[in-house]
Design a protein around this motif. Structure first.
Motif, PDB file in Angstrom:
ATOM      1  N   CYS A 221     -23.109 -20.001  20.802  1.00 16.00           N
ATOM      2  CA  CYS A 221     -23.612 -18.745  20.236  1.00 16.00           C
ATOM      3  C   CYS A 221     -22.556 -17.644  20.316  1.00 16.00           C
ATOM      4  CB  CYS A 221     -24.879 -18.297  20.965  1.00 16.00           C
ATOM      5  SG  CYS A 221     -26.335 -19.306  20.644  1.00 16.00           S
ATOM      6  N   PHE A 222     -21.874 -17.555  21.441  1.00 16.11           N
ATOM      7  CA  PHE A 222     -20.808 -16.565  21.585  1.00 16.11           C
ATOM      8  C   PHE A 222     -19.706 -16.793  20.554  1.00 16.11           C
ATOM      9  CE2 PHE A 222     -22.299 -15.828  26.058  1.00 16.11           C
ATOM     10  CZ  PHE A 222     -22.451 -14.457  25.948  1.00 16.11           C
ATOM     11  N   VAL A 223     -19.274 -18.036  20.393  1.00 20.34           N
ATOM     12  CA  VAL A 223     -18.197 -18.358  19.449  1.00 20.34           C
ATOM     13  C   VAL A 223     -18.634 -18.064  18.016  1.00 20.34           C
ATOM     14  CG1 VAL A 223     -16.762 -20.209  18.509  1.00 20.34           C
ATOM     15  CG2 VAL A 223     -17.155 -20.065  20.975  1.00 20.34           C
ATOM     16  N   THR A 224     -19.880 -18.380  17.706  1.00 16.75           N
ATOM     17  CA  THR A 224     -20.399 -18.098  16.367  1.00 16.75           C
ATOM     18  C   THR A 224     -20.410 -16.603  16.088  1.00 16.75           C
ATOM     19  OG1 THR A 224     -21.789 -20.085  16.469  1.00 16.75           O
ATOM     20  CG2 THR A 224     -22.325 -18.467  14.772  1.00 16.75           C
ATOM     21  N   GLY A 225     -20.789 -15.813  17.078  1.00 19.18           N
ATOM     22  CA  GLY A 225     -20.767 -14.362  16.918  1.00 19.18           C
ATOM     23  C   GLY A 225     -19.365 -13.833  16.682  1.00 19.18           C
ATOM     24  N   LEU A 226     -18.408 -14.359  17.441  1.00 17.99           N
ATOM     25  CA  LEU A 226     -17.015 -13.959  17.258  1.00 17.99           C
ATOM     26  C   LEU A 226     -16.533 -14.308  15.854  1.00 17.99           C
ATOM     27  CD1 LEU A 226     -14.220 -13.024  18.323  1.00 17.99           C
ATOM     28  CD2 LEU A 226     -13.875 -15.371  19.123  1.00 17.99           C
ATOM     29  N   CYS A 227     -16.826 -15.536  15.427  1.00 17.19           N
ATOM     30  CA  CYS A 227     -16.376 -15.997  14.111  1.00 17.19           C
ATOM     31  C   CYS A 227     -17.060 -15.232  12.984  1.00 17.19           C
ATOM     32  CB  CYS A 227     -16.636 -17.494  13.957  1.00 17.19           C
ATOM     33  SG  CYS A 227     -15.546 -18.533  14.954  1.00 17.19           S
ATOM     34  N   SER A 228     -18.282 -14.753  13.206  1.00 20.09           N
ATOM     35  CA  SER A 228     -18.974 -14.001  12.170  1.00 20.09           C
ATOM     36  C   SER A 228     -18.183 -12.757  11.778  1.00 20.09           C
ATOM     37  CB  SER A 228     -20.373 -13.593  12.645  1.00 20.09           C
ATOM     38  OG  SER A 228     -21.078 -12.920  11.622  1.00 20.09           O
ATOM     39  N   ALA A 229     -17.768 -11.988  12.765  1.00 20.60           N
ATOM     40  CA  ALA A 229     -16.984 -10.785  12.483  1.00 20.60           C
ATOM     41  C   ALA A 229     -15.585 -11.144  11.977  1.00 20.60           C
ATOM     42  CB  ALA A 229     -16.886  -9.923  13.740  1.00 20.60           C
ATOM     43  N   LEU A 230     -14.993 -12.193  12.555  1.00 20.89           N
ATOM     44  CA  LEU A 230     -13.638 -12.604  12.146  1.00 20.89           C
ATOM     45  C   LEU A 230     -13.623 -13.076  10.703  1.00 20.89           C
ATOM     46  CD1 LEU A 230     -10.688 -13.214  12.842  1.00 20.89           C
ATOM     47  CD2 LEU A 230     -11.443 -15.467  13.660  1.00 20.89           C
ATOM     48  N   PHE A 231     -14.547 -13.982  10.355  1.00 21.85           N
ATOM     49  CA  PHE A 231     -14.613 -14.485   8.986  1.00 21.85           C
ATOM     50  C   PHE A 231     -14.912 -13.367   7.995  1.00 21.85           C
ATOM     51  CE2 PHE A 231     -16.038 -19.090  10.214  1.00 21.85           C
ATOM     52  CZ  PHE A 231     -14.812 -19.287  10.819  1.00 21.85           C
ATOM     53  N   ASN A 232     -15.824 -12.472   8.383  1.00 21.43           N
ATOM     54  CA  ASN A 232     -16.180 -11.363   7.500  1.00 21.43           C
ATOM     55  C   ASN A 232     -14.958 -10.518   7.171  1.00 21.43           C
ATOM     56  OD1 ASN A 232     -18.179  -9.451   6.219  1.00 21.43           O
ATOM     57  ND2 ASN A 232     -17.391  -8.106   7.814  1.00 21.43           N
ATOM     58  N   THR A 233     -14.162 -10.227   8.185  1.00 16.12           N
ATOM     59  CA  THR A 233     -12.967  -9.410   7.982  1.00 16.12           C
ATOM     60  C   THR A 233     -11.940 -10.129   7.125  1.00 16.12           C
ATOM     61  OG1 THR A 233     -13.265  -8.253  10.090  1.00 16.12           O
ATOM     62  CG2 THR A 233     -11.057  -8.236   9.141  1.00 16.12           C
ATOM     63  N   VAL A 234     -11.665 -11.389   7.461  1.00 14.51           N
ATOM     64  CA  VAL A 234     -10.646 -12.158   6.744  1.00 14.51           C
ATOM     65  C   VAL A 234     -11.052 -12.374   5.282  1.00 14.51           C
ATOM     66  CG1 VAL A 234      -9.505 -14.406   6.572  1.00 14.51           C
ATOM     67  CG2 VAL A 234      -9.762 -13.299   8.806  1.00 14.51           C
ATOM     68  N   LEU A 235     -12.306 -12.760   5.059  1.00 19.00           N
ATOM     69  CA  LEU A 235     -12.759 -13.024   3.695  1.00 19.00           C
ATOM     70  C   LEU A 235     -12.844 -11.730   2.874  1.00 19.00           C
ATOM     71  CD1 LEU A 235     -15.573 -15.627   4.505  1.00 19.00           C
ATOM     72  CD2 LEU A 235     -13.402 -16.093   3.336  1.00 19.00           C
ATOM     73  N   PHE A 236     -13.335 -10.661   3.498  1.00 15.96           N
ATOM     74  CA  PHE A 236     -13.453  -9.368   2.818  1.00 15.96           C
ATOM     75  C   PHE A 236     -12.082  -8.843   2.415  1.00 15.96           C
ATOM     76  CE2 PHE A 236     -13.580  -4.742   2.837  1.00 15.96           C
ATOM     77  CZ  PHE A 236     -14.733  -4.445   2.124  1.00 15.96           C
ATOM     78  N   MET A 237     -11.145  -8.840   3.351  1.00 12.68           N
ATOM     79  CA  MET A 237      -9.811  -8.324   3.058  1.00 12.68           C
ATOM     80  C   MET A 237      -9.048  -9.258   2.128  1.00 12.68           C
ATOM     81  SD  MET A 237      -9.610  -5.383   4.410  1.00 12.68           S
ATOM     82  CE  MET A 237      -7.853  -5.100   4.135  1.00 12.68           C
ATOM     83  N   GLY A 238      -9.267 -10.572   2.276  1.00 12.18           N
ATOM     84  CA  GLY A 238      -8.621 -11.526   1.379  1.00 12.18           C
ATOM     85  C   GLY A 238      -9.054 -11.308  -0.063  1.00 12.18           C
ATOM     86  N   ALA A 239     -10.362 -11.111  -0.268  1.00 14.08           N
ATOM     87  CA  ALA A 239     -10.877 -10.857  -1.614  1.00 14.08           C
ATOM     88  C   ALA A 239     -10.368  -9.516  -2.147  1.00 14.08           C
ATOM     89  CB  ALA A 239     -12.407 -10.874  -1.602  1.00 14.08           C
ATOM     90  N   LEU A 240     -10.257  -8.530  -1.251  1.00 13.53           N
ATOM     91  CA  LEU A 240      -9.754  -7.215  -1.659  1.00 13.53           C
ATOM     92  C   LEU A 240      -8.330  -7.319  -2.193  1.00 13.53           C
ATOM     93  CD1 LEU A 240     -10.055  -4.082  -1.707  1.00 13.53           C
ATOM     94  CD2 LEU A 240      -9.124  -4.094   0.633  1.00 13.53           C
TER      95      LEU A 240
END
Length: 204
Positions: free
Chosen positions: A125-144
């Protein structure tokens, strides 16, 4: 037994949708700092992925993405960057706001499943929470960068820097705060959902 489990999953999906909408349309979900915002909406997405798998994560991620796009047109708040991007290209703005959040939730379901094979539920659960914010940032900025990288607006923000340097400096403290909050809260609430029976026990 299966019918009861499906009912609980539907109830949880509805609850997480309501929580995300509440966060998205109140100050609970965003802390605006400059052109970007620290978003705590990644937390319900992570919890959906933990409890409901990739499809549940994708559904809540899609809700998050839709509310994020609506901010580009002033519905439920306003995003300074979103308004500018919408003015440049509305279709690309929708893709940039919506798709990364949907993919985030979908991928997190597999992250949680993979982690449970090598560690306990609490750590997963902790790792999933970390990856949620990490993936969101990487995917959001990558698309930008991919969709708007050649526009005068983004070229001015990049200011001749290396793309990786630009992304790291641009998201800065926002990403760190998102990751810290998402890791701690998803770890605690996700494990509580497991103890309450909303998350299936690992298969032996």
């Amino acid at each position: 037994m299966e019918k009861t489990r499906n009912t609980k999953q539907l109830a949880l999906l509805g609850l997480l949708t309501g929580v995300l909408l509440l966060m998205a349309y109140t100050p609970l979900g965003y802390l605006n700092i400059g052109p970007l915002a620290i978003s705590f909406n990644v937390i319900p997405v992570a919890l959906a992925a933990v409890a409901l798998g990739p499809i549940g994560g994708a559904v809540i991620g899609a809700v998050f993405g839709l509310t994020s796009f609506l901010q580009c047109i002033g519905v439920g708040g306003s995003s300074a960057m979103g308004v500018i991007l919408f003015g440049i290209n509305p279709f690309f703005a929708f893709i940039q706001r919506f798709v990364p959040r949907l993919l985030d939730g979908f991928l997190l379901g597999y992250v949680f499943r993979a982690m449970r094979k090598v560690t306990n539920t609490h750590v997963a659960c902790f790792v999933t929470g970390l990856c949620s914010a990490l993936f969101n940032t990487v995917l959001f900025m990558g698309a930008l960068v991919l969709l708007f990288g050649n526009t005068p607006y983004l070229q001015e923000l990049i200011a001749g820097r290396n793309i990786i340097v630009f992304v790291c400096t641009f998201v800065g403290i926002n990403a760190v705060c998102e990751m810290a909050a998402s890791t701690i809260i998803t770890g605690a609430v996700g494990y509580a959902l497991f103890k309450a029976g909303f998350v299936q026990a690992p298969k032996k």
